[in-house]
Every structure is written in structure tokens, then in C-alpha cells.
Design a protein around this motif. Structure first.
Motif, PDB file in Angstrom:
ATOM      1  N   ILE A 170       2.620 -34.723  -9.225  1.00 42.09           N
ATOM      2  CA  ILE A 170       1.837 -35.550 -10.149  1.00 42.09           C
ATOM      3  C   ILE A 170       0.422 -35.758  -9.609  1.00 42.09           C
ATOM      4  O   ILE A 170      -0.574 -35.575 -10.325  1.00 42.09           O
ATOM      5  N   GLU A 171       0.350 -36.127  -8.316  1.00 40.42           N
ATOM      6  CA  GLU A 171      -0.962 -36.341  -7.712  1.00 40.42           C
ATOM      7  C   GLU A 171      -1.790 -35.057  -7.734  1.00 40.42           C
ATOM      8  O   GLU A 171      -2.994 -35.082  -7.969  1.00 40.42           O
ATOM      9  N   PHE A 172      -1.109 -33.939  -7.506  1.00 35.84           N
ATOM     10  CA  PHE A 172      -1.775 -32.638  -7.517  1.00 35.84           C
ATOM     11  C   PHE A 172      -2.410 -32.373  -8.881  1.00 35.84           C
ATOM     12  O   PHE A 172      -3.579 -31.963  -8.976  1.00 35.84           O
ATOM     13  N   ILE A 173      -1.648 -32.646  -9.951  1.00 35.11           N
ATOM     14  CA  ILE A 173      -2.182 -32.406 -11.295  1.00 35.11           C
ATOM     15  C   ILE A 173      -3.318 -33.366 -11.610  1.00 35.11           C
ATOM     16  O   ILE A 173      -4.369 -32.965 -12.134  1.00 35.11           O
ATOM     17  N   ILE A 174      -3.133 -34.643 -11.240  1.00 35.82           N
ATOM     18  CA  ILE A 174      -4.164 -35.633 -11.555  1.00 35.82           C
ATOM     19  C   ILE A 174      -5.474 -35.295 -10.852  1.00 35.82           C
ATOM     20  O   ILE A 174      -6.548 -35.318 -11.460  1.00 35.82           O
ATOM     21  N   SER A 175      -5.399 -34.918  -9.585  1.00 32.01           N
ATOM     22  CA  SER A 175      -6.646 -34.680  -8.858  1.00 32.01           C
ATOM     23  C   SER A 175      -7.287 -33.348  -9.241  1.00 32.01           C
ATOM     24  O   SER A 175      -8.501 -33.215  -9.206  1.00 32.01           O
ATOM     25  N   GLY A 176      -6.481 -32.360  -9.665  1.00 35.48           N
ATOM     26  CA  GLY A 176      -7.052 -31.049  -9.949  1.00 35.48           C
ATOM     27  C   GLY A 176      -7.370 -30.801 -11.411  1.00 35.48           C
ATOM     28  O   GLY A 176      -8.064 -29.842 -11.757  1.00 35.48           O
ATOM     29  N   MET A 177      -6.870 -31.700 -12.274  1.00 35.55           N
ATOM     30  CA  MET A 177      -6.956 -31.489 -13.718  1.00 35.55           C
ATOM     31  C   MET A 177      -8.390 -31.283 -14.218  1.00 35.55           C
ATOM     32  O   MET A 177      -8.677 -30.357 -14.980  1.00 35.55           O
ATOM     33  N   LEU A 178      -9.300 -32.152 -13.758  1.00 39.95           N
ATOM     34  CA  LEU A 178     -10.670 -32.087 -14.279  1.00 39.95           C
ATOM     35  C   LEU A 178     -11.362 -30.790 -13.874  1.00 39.95           C
ATOM     36  O   LEU A 178     -12.062 -30.174 -14.680  1.00 39.95           O
ATOM     37  N   ALA A 179     -11.135 -30.363 -12.633  1.00 39.80           N
ATOM     38  CA  ALA A 179     -11.761 -29.113 -12.190  1.00 39.80           C
ATOM     39  C   ALA A 179     -11.190 -27.934 -12.969  1.00 39.80           C
ATOM     40  O   ALA A 179     -11.924 -27.040 -13.395  1.00 39.80           O
TER      41      ALA A 179
ATOM     42  N   GLN B 281     -14.499 -35.258  -7.165  1.00 35.74           N
ATOM     43  CA  GLN B 281     -14.705 -33.968  -7.840  1.00 35.74           C
ATOM     44  C   GLN B 281     -16.027 -33.357  -7.394  1.00 35.74           C
ATOM     45  O   GLN B 281     -16.898 -34.058  -6.889  1.00 35.74           O
ATOM     46  N   ASP B 282     -16.186 -32.052  -7.639  1.00 34.59           N
ATOM     47  CA  ASP B 282     -17.470 -31.447  -7.306  1.00 34.59           C
ATOM     48  C   ASP B 282     -18.513 -31.801  -8.359  1.00 34.59           C
ATOM     49  O   ASP B 282     -18.181 -32.288  -9.444  1.00 34.59           O
ATOM     50  N   ILE B 283     -19.760 -31.549  -8.024  1.00 37.02           N
ATOM     51  CA  ILE B 283     -20.880 -31.990  -8.871  1.00 37.02           C
ATOM     52  C   ILE B 283     -20.818 -31.402 -10.284  1.00 37.02           C
ATOM     53  O   ILE B 283     -21.180 -32.054 -11.265  1.00 37.02           O
ATOM     54  N   VAL B 284     -20.326 -30.159 -10.401  1.00 33.67           N
ATOM     55  CA  VAL B 284     -20.319 -29.517 -11.720  1.00 33.67           C
ATOM     56  C   VAL B 284     -19.383 -30.266 -12.672  1.00 33.67           C
ATOM     57  O   VAL B 284     -19.678 -30.427 -13.857  1.00 33.67           O
TER      58      VAL B 284
ATOM     59  N   GLY C 155      -6.355 -28.107 -18.684  1.00 33.41           N
ATOM     60  CA  GLY C 155      -6.507 -28.145 -17.235  1.00 33.41           C
ATOM     61  C   GLY C 155      -5.175 -28.487 -16.592  1.00 33.41           C
ATOM     62  O   GLY C 155      -4.728 -27.833 -15.643  1.00 33.41           O
ATOM     63  N   ALA C 156      -4.511 -29.507 -17.134  1.00 34.37           N
ATOM     64  CA  ALA C 156      -3.221 -29.942 -16.593  1.00 34.37           C
ATOM     65  C   ALA C 156      -2.169 -28.853 -16.761  1.00 34.37           C
ATOM     66  O   ALA C 156      -1.409 -28.553 -15.840  1.00 34.37           O
ATOM     67  N   VAL C 157      -2.151 -28.232 -17.961  1.00 36.72           N
ATOM     68  CA  VAL C 157      -1.149 -27.193 -18.224  1.00 36.72           C
ATOM     69  C   VAL C 157      -1.316 -26.015 -17.260  1.00 36.72           C
ATOM     70  O   VAL C 157      -0.338 -25.478 -16.738  1.00 36.72           O
TER      71      VAL C 157
ATOM     72  N   GLY D 110       1.981 -24.770 -13.445  1.00 34.84           N
ATOM     73  CA  GLY D 110       2.675 -23.679 -12.771  1.00 34.84           C
ATOM     74  C   GLY D 110       2.744 -23.886 -11.270  1.00 34.84           C
ATOM     75  O   GLY D 110       3.823 -23.860 -10.673  1.00 34.84           O
ATOM     76  N   ILE D 111       1.568 -24.153 -10.665  1.00 35.48           N
ATOM     77  CA  ILE D 111       1.525 -24.346  -9.217  1.00 35.48           C
ATOM     78  C   ILE D 111       2.307 -25.609  -8.837  1.00 35.48           C
ATOM     79  O   ILE D 111       3.044 -25.633  -7.850  1.00 35.48           O
ATOM     80  N   ALA D 112       2.163 -26.639  -9.687  1.00 39.80           N
ATOM     81  CA  ALA D 112       2.858 -27.897  -9.405  1.00 39.80           C
ATOM     82  C   ALA D 112       4.369 -27.701  -9.414  1.00 39.80           C
ATOM     83  O   ALA D 112       5.082 -28.212  -8.555  1.00 39.80           O
TER      84      ALA D 112
END
Lengths: 302, 365
Positions: free
Chosen positions: A4-13, A138-141, A246-248, A252-254
Motif C-alpha cells: 500500500i505504501e509503495f503504491i501511495i508513494s509511487g502513484m504520482l510519479a 516527489q521529484d520536481i517534475v 499510475g496506481a494500476v 503489478g510490482i506491488a
């Protein structure tokens, strides 16, 4: 880190390539032009940006050149589809094939090379919250993409230029009779779409997954086109849709980190399957589409 | 802006489509694409003349390489004929690649499950099964479009991405050749599961005849049959068609099913022909190249026969250029994209002509 944490933190990128490309396509479609070349413009931008970063040009120059590459392809589209009134679907496909070809052509010597991405900017305090804290690092972009969404929403709903753009899509004749050039407005909108697609590609290849592989855009440009339909041509909904994808795409990795034994091919197919299902659900609501759809979308203006 | 625009020539619609322009457009497009691509190769330090020779002349210099052109032409021809029927009805099936893959998978089921099968009926049954596989895959798009009102371009394309994953799943899992050293490929097909060769000493097989025969059928359907006419009206003018009692949903269903059938057949003929087993590399972009073939042939069955041979020449020539001039294979895709774009540019002048502004102002007709 759990799934869950993985998806939440990576979703926006993960959402950012979808979001940037979809915002560009949204503007083009709002003006009444359907440019299906997004995938190709993204791929071209991705290749250019990767080559520049790999050769030490830095990320800023890479994004700039990728944006210009996207604009050039979109202007080629505009010349053929608007200037010469060719079928927009066929022209968009041609630009898509050309862009994919050019990206593979120029990217060939860099196959499976890697580069360094860019560092993240964390919002103090918020990024320390448990579970959802990753959302604020998150990164600047990503931060700029969110700001762009807000700016675009403001422009399309509150500013004269945005309202004019929407009017061109709804009723080009009326805009023409007000003394504005339909062509100039549409070329501008299409070029903005190309700029955003190029930048989206640059983000995908130099920040999100900083490595080059032929075909790395993998349908994300097409999903961006579908996102514009999902979002019924509204910035806020397109933003939410991009986050969903992004979440979807991270699911897979999650799932693999969580130890689920689902064939990887099903997980890879997930974004495409979700696109098909959501497209069916949204499109079957004809009232919704009629209410929000663009009246002159894809039609040739003479 | 207005000032600048008034100095540019304007497009004026012709009273009727120009027949000479219609015939010239594909050839002029080829010329334009060749020219721009040669400039590109020149910029990259390749000798344009060597590339040109490798791409467009060498394929015709030996009997064997010409037979390879014929071999490549059959899948392109099959898929493009099917797609063109849909494109004429404004049904944009962009997912032929996926339908091609499903055709290959369905056809492979027989030799994979019965590796020792014999009988003269085996390969015809495989082709039929493949065509049905493509048809089934396309019917998902048709259902989504007709019942759910979803855009067929996006759905058919997404399904192509899914089809590749289905292929990967089978080849890495249940259909992997147990004696294949863990390579992602199926067993080699037995002799009776292969389409018979047409010209001895080459790989050209019966599927070329099949593709040409179906081109005749397509010509009859498009030019001579009432069903073909209804289909076209249903796509071009849905309101008029409804008024005349022609159904638009039927036009969509028929377009997609024909497209899927033809692409599936092509996929089956590919695994049961030159490839001889199910592999990941069976999908080499024929489904996308066939879109270009269809347009370049003017969406006309006879034109498509010619354009499919041209596209096949480019594939073989691209392979040559890779060897002789060290050009990446992606050059073929760049060429394909620019060829379609060049054709769309020139096709404009079939129905329009340029009118230059008169020196006195902009009082053109």
C-alpha cells in the motif's frame, strides 16, 4: 515498505507521463482536433531526452529538446490534417508510426543503457506522516505537473484564451465570425499537445525509469488519449484518471512484492484491460458524453 | 496572422475528384518518402545511393529475394484487404496486430496439442481456426463499439497490447516446447501442419494464392455487391443510411469481423508457413504496416494488391540495407510513417486544387 505504501508513494510519479500527455491532448481536443499521434510524439521525446542526458546535456536541456521534438511532430500533423484537410485519424496514426520509428532509429545505439534520474523534493512535516507520507516526497517534475494541471484548469474555465479555445471546438464558425483565426487557434492547441507529449516522454525515459529500451512508452500515449475521454474533457477528472492509472501500473510490482502468484503477463496487461473496461463504462453513458463532448471534434474545418 | 494567411495559396475543392491525381498520388508519395529518407540517411553519414540500391533494387535482383517479397506480401495483402473494407465504412480497426496474433495462437493449438498429427486436412483446419481466432478477438471491439458506444480505435489497440501478453504467457508457460532449451517458443510443427510450398526452392506458399483470391472477393464485395454498398453508406452517412433502412451497427459488426477474420487468417498462415512454430517474434508489426498498405492502395482492392507488394519490398529491402549499409531496422518504420504521411499530403490534391492568390487581393473563386 508494504504494498500500500509503495503504491501511495509511487502513484504520482507513475501518473505523471499519463497526466502530462493527457493534458496536452485535452487542449488539442478542446479546440476540436483529434491528434492520435500522442504515442509517437512521446516516444520521440523520450528518445531525444535520453540521448541528451546520457551525453551529459542535463535534464533541463533534455526536457526542452524533447518538448521541441514533440512540437515539430505536432506541427507536421497540423500541416497535413489542418492545412491540407487530410483525415485526422489517418494523419495521427502516421505521426504515431513516424514518431515510434524515429525513436527506435535514434535510440538504437543506446539500447538498455541507464542514466541517473533526479532527486526528490520532500515537503517537510507532511512527508513524515506514516503510510501516506511518501505522497509528499516527489521529484520536481511531478510538482510542476500538478501545478500545470491547476493552471490549465484555471485557464480553461476562467481566462479568455481558454474560453476562446473551447469555443473553437464547439463552434468554429462562430469564432471565425468574431474575427479570430480558427486555424491559428487550433495550430496553437495542437502544438501545445505536442509539447506536453514530448515532455511526458522525457519524464518517462529520464526520470521515471531512467533507461532506454525500444518501445518503452508501451501504449502510455494511447492510454493518455483514452484518459481524455474518461475525464470527459475536464482537467480535474483527467488528473484523477491519471492517478488511477499510475496506481494500476504499480499494482503489478506491488502484487509481486506482496508475494502473490499472479502471472506477470496479467499484471502487465492490467492498464490495458482497465482502459477497455473504463472506456466501456464511460462511453455507454451517452448523456454524459453528449453533455461534455466536443461538438466539432475530428471534423475538417473549411 | 490574417495578412500572412492571405498570401498563402488556398485549397479549393474540385468539382469532381481528379482521376489522374488519384493514380499519381501513391507513386509521388513514394518518391517524396524516398527523397526525405535519403536526406536523413545522408545526414547520418550513410551513402544514400547504397541504401537506395539495397532497399528498392536489390529485392528484385535475385529470384530468391524476389520470392521473399512475395512471401512478405501475402500477410500484408490479407490484412489490408480486410481493414480497407472497414476504413471505407469509417470503422477504424487499428488492432489488426492483435487479431493477427490471436490467429497465430488459435492455429497453433492443433500442432501444440497434437504434435504428431497427420492428414491433408490439418493445415486448412488450422487456417480456418486462425481466422476464427482473429474474428473472435475483433468481436470484442465490435461489441464494445456497438453496445457500449466505446471508441473502436482505442479498444482494438488496447486489445493488441493484451494479445501480445497472451502470446507471452503461452510461450513462457503452458505452450513452451519441453525440449526447447527453455526458449519461449512452441514445438516445431509437423509437416502436415504446414501450408504447402508453391514455388519449389523458395518459401512462397499457398497463402499467396489465398490472399489474391480473397482480393478478388474483396473487389466483388466492394465494387459490385449491395451489401458492400450498404456498408459504405452506413459508415459515411449514418443518418442517411438509417433513413434508408441500413443499420450502422451492422456496418460496424461486419467491418470488424471481416477485418479480424482476414488478420487471423494471416496470422495462422504465418505460423503454419515461413515460421513453422509459435514464437514471440511472429508479431513484427504487420498489423500496423497493413494500415499504411490499405491507405496507400487508395482503400481499393486492386490498389491494395500493388501497395502490399511495395510494402513487402520495403521490408526485404530494409533487411538488405541493414546488412549492406548498417542501417538500423527501425529505418523501415521511419520510412513507413513518412510514406503514409506523404500519401496523405498528396491525396489532398485528388479532391482539392491549389489556388494562388491573385496580385490584386484575395478575390479568388
Amino acid at each position: 515498505m508494504n504494498a500500500i505504501e509503495f503504491i501511495i508513494s509511487g502513484m504520482l510519479a507513475a501518473a505523471t507521463p499519463f497526466l502530462l500527455a493527457a493534458l496536452g491532448e485535452l487542449v488539442a481536443e478542446r479546440s476540436g482536433v483529434l491528434n492520435l499521434g500522442v504515442e509517437g510524439m512521446m516516444a520521440f521525446g523520450a528518445a531525444l531526452a535520453f540521448i541528451i542526458v546520457y551525453n551529459g546535456g542535463g535534464h533541463i536541456l533534455a526536457f526542452l529538446v524533447a518538448g521541441i521534438g514533440g512540437v515539430l511532430l505536432s506541427l507536421l500533423f497540423a500541416f497535413v490534417a489542418l492545412g491540407l484537410r487530410a483525415n485526422q485519424v489517418a494523419t495521427g496514426l502516421a505521426i504515431g508510426i513516424l514518431g515510434l520509428g524515429l525513436s527506435a532509429f535514434f535510440g538504437k545505439p543506446y539500447e538498455s543503457y541507464t542514466i541517473k534520474g533526479i532527486s526528490k523534493i520532500s515537503i517537510p512535516v507532511l512527508s513524515d506522516i506514516p503510510v501516506i507520507g511518501g505522497l509528499f516526497s516527489q521529484d520536481i517534475v511531478v510538482w510542476l505537473a500538478i501545478l500545470t494541471s491547476a493552471g490549465l484548469w484555471y485557464a480553461l474555465t476562467r481566462m479568455k484564451a481558454g474560453l476562446l479555445l473551447r469555443a473553437v471546438g464547439e463552434n468554429p464558425k462562430a469564432v471565425n465570425s468574431l474575427g479570430y483565426s480558427v486555424f491559428a487557434l487550433r495550430i496553437g492547441a495542437v502544438a501545445f499537445g505536442g509539447l506536453m507529449a514530448g515532455i511526458a516522454g522525457a519524464y518517462a525515459s529520464t526520470v521515471y525509469t531512467p533507461l532506454w529500451a525500444d518501445g518503452m512508452i508501451a501504449g502510455r500515449g494511447w492510454i493518455a488519449v483514452a484518459l481524455v475521454v474518461f475525464g470527459t474533457w475536464m482537467v480535474g477528472r483527467v488528473f484523477l484518471g491519471a492517478c488511477l492509472f499510475g496506481a494500476v501500473s504499480l499494482a503489478g510490482i506491488a502484487a509481486q512484492t506482496a508475494g502473490l502468484s499472479i502471472p506477470s503477463q496479467i499484471l502487465t496487461s492490467l492498464p490495458y484491460l482497465v482502459t477497455i473496461v473504463v472506456l466501456g463504462i464511460i462511453s455507454s453513458n451517452k448523456r454524459l458524453l453528449k453533455l461534455n463532448g466536443i461538438a466539432s471534434l475530428g471534423e475538417t474545418y473549411k | 496572422m490574417g495578412l500572412a494567411l492571405s498570401k498563402l495559396p488556398r485549397l479549393v475543392r474540385r468539382e469532381r475528384a481528379s482521376m489522374p491525381m488519384m493514380l499519381i498520388a501513391p507513386f509521388a508519395a513514394l518518391g517524396l518518402a524516398v527523397l526525405t529518407n535519403l536526406v536523413l540517411y545522408g545526414m547520418l553519414g550513410k551513402n544514400p545511393l547504397i541504401v537506395l540500391h539495397a532497399m528498392l533494387i536489390e529485392p528484385f535482383l535475385s529470384m530468391y529475394s524476389f520470392s521473399e517479397v512475395l512471401l512478405k506480401a501475402s500477410p500484408l495483402l490479407l490484412i489490408a484487404q480486410g481493414l480497407a473494407i472497414g476504413f471505407r465504412a469509417k470503422v477504424f480497426n487499428i488492432g489488426a496486430e492483435g487479431q493477427f496474433v490471436l490467429g497465430a495462437i488459435f492455429a497453433s493449438a492443433i500442432p501444440v496439442w497434437y504434435p504428431n498429427i497427420t492428414g491433408v486436412w490439418v493445415w486448412p483446419l488450422m487456417l480456418l481456426l486462425g481466422a476464427l481466432g482473429g474474428l473472435c478477438w475483433a468481436s470484442i471491439t465490435a461489441f464494445w463499439r456497438v453496445r457500449l458506444n466505446a471508441n473502436e480505435i482505442l479498444v482494438s489497440l488496447m486489445l493488441s497490447f493484451v494479445a501480445i501478453q497472451v502470446l507471452n504467457y503461452l510461450l513462457l508457460g503452458p505452450w513452451k516446447d519441453p525440449m526447447g532449451f527453455n526458449f519461449p517458443q512452441s514445438v516445431m510443427f509437423p509437416l502436415d501442419a504446414m501450408v504447402p510450398t508453391l514455388i519449389p526452392g523458395t518459401r512462397v506458399n499457398v497463402s499467396l494464392l489465398l490472399a489474391l483470391a480473397l482480393s478478388v472477393v474483396a473487389w466483388f464485395f466492394v465494387q459490385r455487391s449491395f451489401a458492400g454498398y450498404k456498408l459504405e453508406v452506413g459508415g459515411l452517412a449514418p443518418r442517411a443510411a438509417r433513413y434508408a433502412g441500413f443499420s450502422q451497427s451492422k456496418a460496424i459488426w461486419i467491418s470488424l469481423l471481416i477485418g479480424g477474420f482476414a488478420a487471423g487468417l494471416a496470422g495462422a498462415a504465418e505460423v503454419a508457413g515461413p515460421v513453422g512454430q509459435l514464437q514471440r517474434s511472429i508479431s513484427t508489426g504487420y498489423g500496423y504496416a497493413a494500415i499504411i498498405v490499405a491507405y496507400l492502395g487508395g482503400l481499393h482492392p486492386i490498389g491494395i494488391v500493388l501497395s502490399s507488394f511495395l510494402m513487402a519490398t520495403l521490408y526485404i529491402g530494409g533487411d538488405n540495407a541493414m546488412v549492406t549499409a548498417g542501417l538500423p531496422i527501425a529505418a523501415v518504420h521511419v520510412f513507413q510513417g513518412s510514406l503514409l504521411l506523404a500519401y496523405l499530403i498528396l491525396a489532398t490534391f485528388v479532391r482539392n486544387r491549389l489556388e494562388w492568390p491573385t496580385p490584386h487581393g484575395e478575390q479568388g473563386a
